[in-house]
Design an enzyme around this catalytic site. Structure first.
Site, short mmCIF file in Angstrom:
data_model
loop_
_atom_site.label_atom_id
_atom_site.label_comp_id
_atom_site.label_asym_id
_atom_site.label_seq_id
_atom_site.Cartn_x
_atom_site.Cartn_y
_atom_site.Cartn_z
N ARG A 1 0.82 -1.22 0.00
CA ARG A 1 0.00 0.00 0.00
C ARG A 1 0.85 1.27 0.00
O ARG A 1 0.40 2.31 -0.44
CB ARG A 1 -0.99 -0.03 1.16
N GLU B 1 5.04 -10.49 14.85
CA GLU B 1 4.49 -11.03 16.08
C GLU B 1 4.76 -12.53 16.18
O GLU B 1 5.11 -13.05 17.24
CB GLU B 1 2.98 -10.76 16.14
#
Length: 180
Positions: free
Chosen positions: A63, A100
């Site tokens: 993006r 994560e």
């Protein structure tokens, strides 16, 4: 009359439980599909960086490519794609970072910048800060000065914006959202 930031914020869609339960995904595609909102969004970055005189805009996959390439065009400078590993066809330099659960790697062409280039690094969102920090390290490794990192959405609870600022990289964010 709402501020440009409020106007942009109202057009960011929240998608609950995507890509996994408990996540509130902040979707910027409504900003892109509405020509007026897209113009307001791009203008926020153009006004911020016009007098900074960057020599290039670097956008993070994927993006960051959308916002970054339009911003580069508006400022009359080049655009540098920083891609996920294995997507660029020429000689690359790479930087890995922790997610994560696991790690990821981004790459950039070795001739994308030269020493002394002044670059704005842009993406749509900052969560943990890993992607933005990895992109900045790539640019700096090749001698560029990253004058600022910039994102549309900050998720401050995830700690990325604080981590980026603590590293010494200036960071510009347009809107904040609570949660993940």
């Amino acid at each position: 009359m709402p501020t440009p930031t409020d106007y942009i914020r109202r057009h960011i869609r929240t998608v609950p439980d995507w890509p996994s339960p408990g996540v509130q995904f902040r979707d910027i595609t409504p900003l892109l599909s509405n020509p007026r909102v897209f113009r307001v969004l791009i203008d926020q970055f153009v006004h911020r960086y016009f007098d900074a005189h960057p020599t290039a805009i670097a956008g993070l996959d994927a993006r960051g490519f959308i916002i970054g390439s339009v911003l580069a065009y508006e400022l009359g400078v080049g655009f540098i794609p920083i891609r996920k590993k294995g997507k660029l066809p020429f000689t690359t330099v790479e930087e890995s970072y922790e997610l994560e659960y696991g790690s990821a790697t981004v790459e950039m062409h070795t001739d994308a910048v030269k020493p002394g280039d002044r670059v704005v690094l842009i993406d749509d969102l900052i969560a943990t800060g890993g992607t933005l920090m990895a992109g900045a390290k790539l640019l700096e490794r090749l001698g560029a000065e990253v004058i600022e990192g910039a994102v549309i959405v900050d998720l401050p609870e995830l700690g990325g914006s604080a981590k980026v600022r603590a590293s010494g990289l200036p960071l510009f964010t347009l809107v904040e959202f609570d949660g993940h």
